[in-house]
Every structure is written in structure tokens, then in C-alpha cells.
Write a protein that holds these residues in place. Sequence first.
Motif, PDB file in Angstrom:
ATOM      1  N   UNK A 234      45.941  46.737  35.344  1.00  0.00           N
ATOM      2  CA  UNK A 234      47.211  46.685  36.062  1.00  0.00           C
ATOM      3  C   UNK A 234      47.410  47.940  36.902  1.00  0.00           C
ATOM      4  N   UNK A 235      47.084  49.100  36.353  1.00  0.00           N
ATOM      5  CA  UNK A 235      47.203  50.342  37.103  1.00  0.00           C
ATOM      6  C   UNK A 235      46.250  50.353  38.293  1.00  0.00           C
ATOM      7  N   UNK A 236      45.044  49.802  38.107  1.00  0.00           N
ATOM      8  CA  UNK A 236      44.068  49.754  39.193  1.00  0.00           C
ATOM      9  C   UNK A 236      44.591  48.910  40.356  1.00  0.00           C
ATOM     10  N   UNK A 237      45.217  47.780  40.052  1.00  0.00           N
ATOM     11  CA  UNK A 237      45.750  46.928  41.122  1.00  0.00           C
ATOM     12  C   UNK A 237      46.794  47.658  41.946  1.00  0.00           C
ATOM     13  N   UNK A 238      47.608  48.483  41.295  1.00  0.00           N
ATOM     14  CA  UNK A 238      48.619  49.264  42.025  1.00  0.00           C
ATOM     15  C   UNK A 238      47.944  50.266  42.950  1.00  0.00           C
ATOM     16  N   UNK A 239      46.907  50.939  42.435  1.00  0.00           N
ATOM     17  CA  UNK A 239      46.213  51.945  43.244  1.00  0.00           C
ATOM     18  C   UNK A 239      45.474  51.303  44.416  1.00  0.00           C
ATOM     19  N   UNK A 240      44.846  50.129  44.186  1.00  0.00           N
ATOM     20  CA  UNK A 240      44.147  49.442  45.270  1.00  0.00           C
ATOM     21  C   UNK A 240      45.124  48.981  46.344  1.00  0.00           C
ATOM     22  N   UNK A 241      46.292  48.536  45.928  1.00  0.00           N
ATOM     23  CA  UNK A 241      47.297  48.110  46.896  1.00  0.00           C
ATOM     24  C   UNK A 241      47.716  49.278  47.782  1.00  0.00           C
ATOM     25  N   UNK A 242      47.861  50.473  47.169  1.00  0.00           N
ATOM     26  CA  UNK A 242      48.249  51.654  47.949  1.00  0.00           C
ATOM     27  C   UNK A 242      47.147  52.048  48.928  1.00  0.00           C
ATOM     28  N   UNK A 243      45.880  51.988  48.479  1.00  0.00           N
ATOM     29  CA  UNK A 243      44.771  52.342  49.361  1.00  0.00           C
ATOM     30  C   UNK A 243      44.625  51.338  50.507  1.00  0.00           C
ATOM     31  N   UNK A 244      44.926  50.060  50.230  1.00  0.00           N
ATOM     32  CA  UNK A 244      44.832  49.060  51.290  1.00  0.00           C
ATOM     33  C   UNK A 244      45.893  49.290  52.358  1.00  0.00           C
ATOM     34  N   UNK A 245      47.076  49.693  51.955  1.00  0.00           N
ATOM     35  CA  UNK A 245      48.152  49.941  52.919  1.00  0.00           C
ATOM     36  C   UNK A 245      47.839  51.133  53.810  1.00  0.00           C
ATOM     37  N   UNK A 246      47.086  52.099  53.290  1.00  0.00           N
ATOM     38  CA  UNK A 246      46.708  53.262  54.101  1.00  0.00           C
ATOM     39  C   UNK A 246      45.410  53.054  54.864  1.00  0.00           C
ATOM     40  N   UNK A 247      44.817  51.876  54.759  1.00  0.00           N
ATOM     41  CA  UNK A 247      43.607  51.567  55.508  1.00  0.00           C
ATOM     42  C   UNK A 247      42.325  52.057  54.886  1.00  0.00           C
ATOM     43  N   UNK A 248      42.371  52.552  53.643  1.00  0.00           N
ATOM     44  CA  UNK A 248      41.171  53.074  53.002  1.00  0.00           C
ATOM     45  C   UNK A 248      40.427  52.021  52.185  1.00  0.00           C
ATOM     46  N   UNK A 249      40.995  50.850  52.024  1.00  0.00           N
ATOM     47  CA  UNK A 249      40.305  49.783  51.299  1.00  0.00           C
ATOM     48  C   UNK A 249      40.687  48.444  51.904  1.00  0.00           C
ATOM     49  N   UNK A 250      39.806  47.479  51.718  1.00  0.00           N
ATOM     50  CA  UNK A 250      40.047  46.120  52.199  1.00  0.00           C
ATOM     51  C   UNK A 250      39.640  45.139  51.106  1.00  0.00           C
ATOM     52  N   UNK A 251      40.539  44.238  50.750  1.00  0.00           N
ATOM     53  CA  UNK A 251      40.192  43.195  49.789  1.00  0.00           C
ATOM     54  C   UNK A 251      39.471  42.088  50.547  1.00  0.00           C
ATOM     55  N   UNK A 252      38.178  41.993  50.333  1.00  0.00           N
ATOM     56  CA  UNK A 252      37.351  41.016  51.031  1.00  0.00           C
ATOM     57  C   UNK A 252      37.605  39.614  50.494  1.00  0.00           C
ATOM     58  N   UNK A 253      37.738  39.477  49.184  1.00  0.00           N
ATOM     59  CA  UNK A 253      37.974  38.170  48.583  1.00  0.00           C
ATOM     60  C   UNK A 253      38.667  38.379  47.246  1.00  0.00           C
ATOM     61  N   UNK A 254      39.456  37.375  46.854  1.00  0.00           N
ATOM     62  CA  UNK A 254      40.208  37.446  45.603  1.00  0.00           C
ATOM     63  C   UNK A 254      40.149  36.082  44.910  1.00  0.00           C
ATOM     64  N   UNK A 255      38.948  35.608  44.531  1.00  0.00           N
ATOM     65  CA  UNK A 255      38.812  34.241  44.003  1.00  0.00           C
ATOM     66  C   UNK A 255      39.144  34.146  42.509  1.00  0.00           C
ATOM     67  N   UNK A 256      39.505  32.945  42.097  1.00  0.00           N
ATOM     68  CA  UNK A 256      39.730  32.614  40.688  1.00  0.00           C
ATOM     69  C   UNK A 256      38.997  31.313  40.387  1.00  0.00           C
ATOM     70  N   UNK A 257      38.345  31.255  39.235  1.00  0.00           N
ATOM     71  CA  UNK A 257      37.552  30.078  38.904  1.00  0.00           C
ATOM     72  C   UNK A 257      37.607  29.856  37.398  1.00  0.00           C
ATOM     73  N   UNK A 258      37.536  28.598  36.988  1.00  0.00           N
ATOM     74  CA  UNK A 258      37.462  28.238  35.574  1.00  0.00           C
ATOM     75  C   UNK A 258      36.048  27.725  35.291  1.00  0.00           C
ATOM     76  N   UNK A 259      35.409  28.305  34.291  1.00  0.00           N
ATOM     77  CA  UNK A 259      34.032  27.932  33.946  1.00  0.00           C
ATOM     78  C   UNK A 259      33.982  27.520  32.482  1.00  0.00           C
ATOM     79  N   UNK A 260      33.097  26.559  32.186  1.00  0.00           N
ATOM     80  CA  UNK A 260      32.869  26.178  30.803  1.00  0.00           C
ATOM     81  C   UNK A 260      31.849  27.108  30.175  1.00  0.00           C
ATOM     82  N   UNK A 261      31.926  27.194  28.861  1.00  0.00           N
ATOM     83  CA  UNK A 261      30.997  28.039  28.122  1.00  0.00           C
ATOM     84  C   UNK A 261      29.554  27.633  28.410  1.00  0.00           C
TER      85      UNK A 261
END
Length: 397
Positions: A234-261
Amino acid sequence: MIVLLLEQPVVAEQIDKKISVGTQKVTLDFKKIAIRELLELFADELHYNIIINEDVTGSVALHLKEVTWSQALEALLNVAGLAKKIEHNLLYVGTPANFATRQQNLQQAALLKTVRVVLHHIDAEQASTFLKTQADFLSPLAKIICNLRDNSLWIKETADNLPLVLDFLQQSDVPDKQILITAKVINLDEKQKCELGVKFNSCVASKISNKGTLGTEEVNNRFNFAILTMSQNQQLNIELDALEKTGHSTIVADPTIIAQNRKTATIEAGEDIPYQEKTASGATSVAFKKAALSLKVTPTVLPDHRITLDLEISQNKVLPLSVNGTPAIQTQELKTQVVIRADQSIILGGIYETDHAKVKTTVPFIGQIPVVGALVGHSDQQHVKRELLILISPHLL
């Protein structure tokens, strides 16, 4: 008196063999004769059809005087340690163990039960095949029929063994565990990685490769990784959001998937780049090259809420050049296997790329004047090294 001579193969041990037959009695003198051969002789004389078990082997010496054929048969069985059973005109001969096994099978067959089992979560055909390969699990009398229409099994088994089979199917017929996997792919300025507050370790990757127009380079150096708890994530997501707003990071993809065992799940996002290529006839046709970011993950649930993740991650990018009209694709791939607890996250890094940019600086207003502006301004080449970070978080459903 009638004398019946029965021909036998001339063997040294049998030269003195002589058979004399009276009206009721018979005299037999064999120095050595195969037991199976002698049994067939007795069956012929007694007018029986005969079945001899394969375990009946060996030879005997036999000297009997003035006995009936039935008495001779009983004497042979006693000497050879054999047993017989007569049904109508059919004579069965075998060892006592043969008859004990046969009697046991007959008793079990009388106690066989048939049940129908409908399976809800596993494939009936696969379950049937597995059961039939377990020689120590089913009794010799068991039979299994698979009905594909309703995914059921008809099982015929002994009363003693049937509960074991049913318990096995009940324990196996459960839904596969499902894992929700969230991923985040981030391009981050290398100098800003320390801002994340995440302590990275090092680990040798299974495979890191970088493919470009000059071929494939497989790197055996080290890549970085960090394992995070839920609060750290949770803390990492806050820090990444701040870096993205300042142009130092870009979220290329944010996928979610359900997989069976133990089943592979794939997410892919990108585009197909069209280009023209020549066919064998000399004409041209449109072909495509894939430029995409893909994630393949195979989770395996372990005890204590631990999960093994087999990961294959690739990022294909179009380069600003082509060869004979064919666009060049740069591919960055990472293959590895990690073990983490459910609801933890792992960050994988170590794939780098450098952006080159030409930055022009000048004096306001004066820089816009022809000739004079060129004298007061200058251009610099900037190189920004960026790292591709992959954040993976598995959650048991």
C-alpha cells in the motif's frame, strides 16, 4: 485280455514303460513322465475334457498295479500335491493355491456392489483412467465404466474395497483453487528507485534476454527483487503515484487475472505493426509484427498459504528503424520462479533501457530572433536510464 499300447516319445527314462489294460484294472509303470502328459492320458481314459492350470509342472515316476483309472488319477494328484474339481464332464486340475484363489474370487464376486458417482469438479474420464492404473487400489474384480454425457462413473467393486474408492473420489472431486493475480508494470527513472523506500536484493534470473536488430543477447548477470507485505505494498502504491505525477515513472500496464492452480494464465496488451513483405511470386502482402507487453504466470498453491509463481514477462517495442521495410522489434524478456506467501507482493527489476533526448536552451525573446538566437542558445544531449519494474501480487480466492 485286451492290451492297449499308448505311444510315448522315446526317451531313455521311458524305455521300460508298459501299460496293460484289463476289464477293470490297469497296471502303469513309468520311470519318468511329465505330469501334464499323464493327466491328459487319464482324462482320455475317463472320458473327461480337461483344463490344467499353468502352474502344474514337473515330472513323476509312477508304478501302479491292478488299479482303476480313477484310482490312478487320485494317486497322481496326491503325489504331485495337486487338486481337482469335476463339473459334468469337465475336469479342472491345479494347485491348492489356484483353487483357493478361485474360491475367494467367487465369494467376492457374490458380494460385488455397483454404484453411480457423479463428478462435479474433475473430469470423469481422467478419474477413470487414473483409478484403472492403480493396481494396488482396486480389487482384481473391479470394473469402471465412464459416462461422458453426465460426467459420471459406474463402479462395480467388492463391498470391502468400495468405501475406499468412494472416499478417494470424494476427496478428489473438489474445485481447483483459484488465485487472483494483480500485476503492475512500471517504467521508473533509475535514480528515483531509492525514493520507493523498498530494499532490493539480488538474485540470478532463470533467463533475461534482450533481442534487437543485431540478434539476441542473453544476460547472466543479476536482477533485483524485493518481497513486500500488504502494508508495504500500500505504501509503495502511494510512492509510485507521487513519482508518476512528477514524471519520474510511468505505469505501462496494470492487469488483473484469475488463474487456476497449476494452470497457465496469460495477459497481453499491445498492437500489431503492419508492414509489406514480398511473396514467392514477387507480389507484396501485408504482414504483422507484434509489439506488446505480455505476462504469463503459472501459480502452484503450496501448504501454509505459500504460492509458487512461474513467471514469463516480455516487453516488445518498435524501434525507430527498419530493415528492408521490416520494422525492428526490441524484445525484453524475463523468466523466473519465485515462492511467496499469499497477499504478499514481489517486485522484479533489472531490465533497463536508456532514453536519448536533445534539449535546447536559449534566452527568452532573444532566442527567437533569427541568427542572433543561435548565438545565445545551445543544445545538450540528455540520457535518462529507466528501469522496468514488475510488481506481482497473488491472492487466494
